[in-house]
Design an enzyme around this catalytic site. Sequence first.
Site, PDB file in Angstrom:
ATOM      1  CE1 TYR A  88     -14.781  10.268  11.758  1.00 25.18           C
ATOM      2  CE2 TYR A  88     -15.865   8.174  11.326  1.00 25.18           C
ATOM      3  CZ  TYR A  88     -14.778   8.885  11.784  1.00 25.18           C
ATOM      4  OH  TYR A  88     -13.681   8.214  12.279  1.00 25.18           O
ATOM      5  CE  LYS A 225       0.688   5.744   1.667  1.00 26.84           C
ATOM      6  NZ  LYS A 225      -0.098   6.593   2.589  1.00 26.84           N
ATOM      7  CB  ALA A 255      -6.300   4.355  10.514  1.00 27.66           C
ATOM      8  CB  ALA A 256      -4.492   0.750   5.957  1.00 25.30           C
ATOM      9  CG  ASP A 258      -4.740   7.763   8.256  1.00 29.36           C
ATOM     10  OD1 ASP A 258      -4.492   8.214   7.124  1.00 29.36           O
ATOM     11  OD2 ASP A 258      -5.892   7.680   8.730  1.00 29.36           O
TER      12      ASP A 258
HETATM   13  P1  ADP Z   1      -4.831   3.795   2.213  1.00 26.93           P
HETATM   14  O1  ADP Z   1      -5.392   3.364   3.534  1.00 26.93           O
HETATM   15  O2  ADP Z   1      -4.244   5.169   2.275  1.00 26.93           O
HETATM   16  O3  ADP Z   1      -5.756   3.572   1.039  1.00 26.93           O
HETATM   17  P2  ADP Z   1      -3.361   1.448   1.322  1.00 26.93           P
HETATM   18  O4  ADP Z   1      -4.642   0.691   1.146  1.00 26.93           O
HETATM   19  O5  ADP Z   1      -2.515   1.572   0.118  1.00 26.93           O
HETATM   20  O6  ADP Z   1      -3.561   2.901   1.951  1.00 26.93           O
HETATM   21  O7  ADP Z   1      -2.572   0.722   2.488  1.00 26.93           O
HETATM   22  C1  ADP Z   1      -1.516   1.323   3.191  1.00 26.93           C
HETATM   23  C2  ADP Z   1      -0.582   0.243   3.676  1.00 26.93           C
HETATM   24  O8  ADP Z   1      -1.296  -0.629   4.562  1.00 26.93           O
HETATM   25  C3  ADP Z   1      -0.041  -0.651   2.578  1.00 26.93           C
HETATM   26  O9  ADP Z   1       1.121  -0.102   1.989  1.00 26.93           O
HETATM   27  C4  ADP Z   1       0.270  -1.918   3.344  1.00 26.93           C
HETATM   28  O10 ADP Z   1       1.517  -1.800   3.988  1.00 26.93           O
HETATM   29  C5  ADP Z   1      -0.832  -1.953   4.392  1.00 26.93           C
HETATM   30  N1  ADP Z   1      -1.949  -2.784   3.922  1.00 26.93           N
HETATM   31  C6  ADP Z   1      -3.127  -2.366   3.394  1.00 26.93           C
HETATM   32  N2  ADP Z   1      -3.923  -3.407   3.080  1.00 26.93           N
HETATM   33  C7  ADP Z   1      -3.228  -4.530   3.403  1.00 26.93           C
HETATM   34  C8  ADP Z   1      -3.499  -5.947   3.352  1.00 26.93           C
HETATM   35  N3  ADP Z   1      -4.657  -6.421   2.885  1.00 26.93           N
HETATM   36  N4  ADP Z   1      -2.527  -6.786   3.806  1.00 26.93           N
HETATM   37  C9  ADP Z   1      -1.368  -6.325   4.298  1.00 26.93           C
HETATM   38  N5  ADP Z   1      -1.056  -5.023   4.376  1.00 26.93           N
HETATM   39  C10 ADP Z   1      -1.965  -4.129   3.943  1.00 26.93           C
END
Ligand code: ADP
Length: 300
Positions: A88, A225, A255-256, A258
């Site tokens: 990608y 999450k 990767a939040a 992951d």
């Molecule tokens: P994905 O990347 O799978 O969509 P999420 O967006 O739900 O997952 O985020 C996964 C985790 O990353 C959350 O549970 C939180 O701990 C952290 N996170 C994501 N966005 C934020 C943010 N803006 N501020 C603080 N923590 C965050």
Amino acid sequence: MTRIVSIGECMVELAPSSIEGSFQIGFAGDTMNTAWYLRQLLGEDHQVDYLSAVGQDAISDQMLGFLEDAGIGTDPILRLPGLTVGLYMIQLQDGERSFSYWRGQSAARHLASDTTHIGRALNGAQIAFFSGITLAILSEADRKKLLETLSSFRGGGGTVVFDPNLRPRLWETPDIMTASIMAAARVSNTVLPSHEDEATWFGDADPEATMARYIEAGAQTVVVKNGPGEILISDNGTISRVSPVAASKVVDTTAAGDSFNAGFLAAQLAGKPIKQAVAEGAALAGRVIQSRGALMPCAE
Ligand code: ADP
């Protein structure tokens, strides 16, 4: 020695470099990102393996070299002739990132073609980790084979961990996606969904509804999450909540989820209580979103 096997697709990433018009090669992919963070977080008494398939060409060699350099076990990676790895490209247009994918020729689409191979790779492992993306790239027959093998692994005392990671564009239809995700949840001990995606495709009114649906499917542990929002946990019927620390500056949310999964699983493997494990997952994700790219070295 504890062994964790992450199952899925690692891709080549072409990201804009500091030289205008040039791109830098990297490697990323949801299940690989989680393996990569797990490898950094866990001590040498844990082995982290990646189960996938690549081609026999030079870029496939380079990908394997990258994984080995990261300390990730590559023995379960099949090398298939005539195929290569998916790719990608990230492009910047007026400061916004857009993604283009080439994954039709990806060998990883065949990672579950041989159940004997998967069974052997999981033999003696404690945890098998996979995602909705792992399932999405497979044929319908191979999805079934993978879930059957994971079900036997769970039956034999292994722990199956699943992140639904909903990506509708990778699936034939939304109905096939939601049905397959629930089939995967039914073979999993632990499910780690993100509420926002789940609400869109399953119509969950709130994180409690997401949690209830996966408990109903048979998961013992569900961690919902929700971006910066409160994380909802159900662990063998006990409900608790953890609020992520607010990130002062969000740079790149790639990767939040992951990295969260890796921080959570590493803490669980260290025997920490569930709320602490969730807090450690959130703390790692909170750092990852404040740096660019999917893979952030964890050492301070
Ligand atoms: P994905 O990347 O799978 O969509 P999420 O967006 O739900 O997952 O985020 C996964 C985790 O990353 C959350 O549970 C939180 O701990 C952290 N996170 C994501 N966005 C934020 C943010 N803006 N501020 C603080 N923590 C965050």
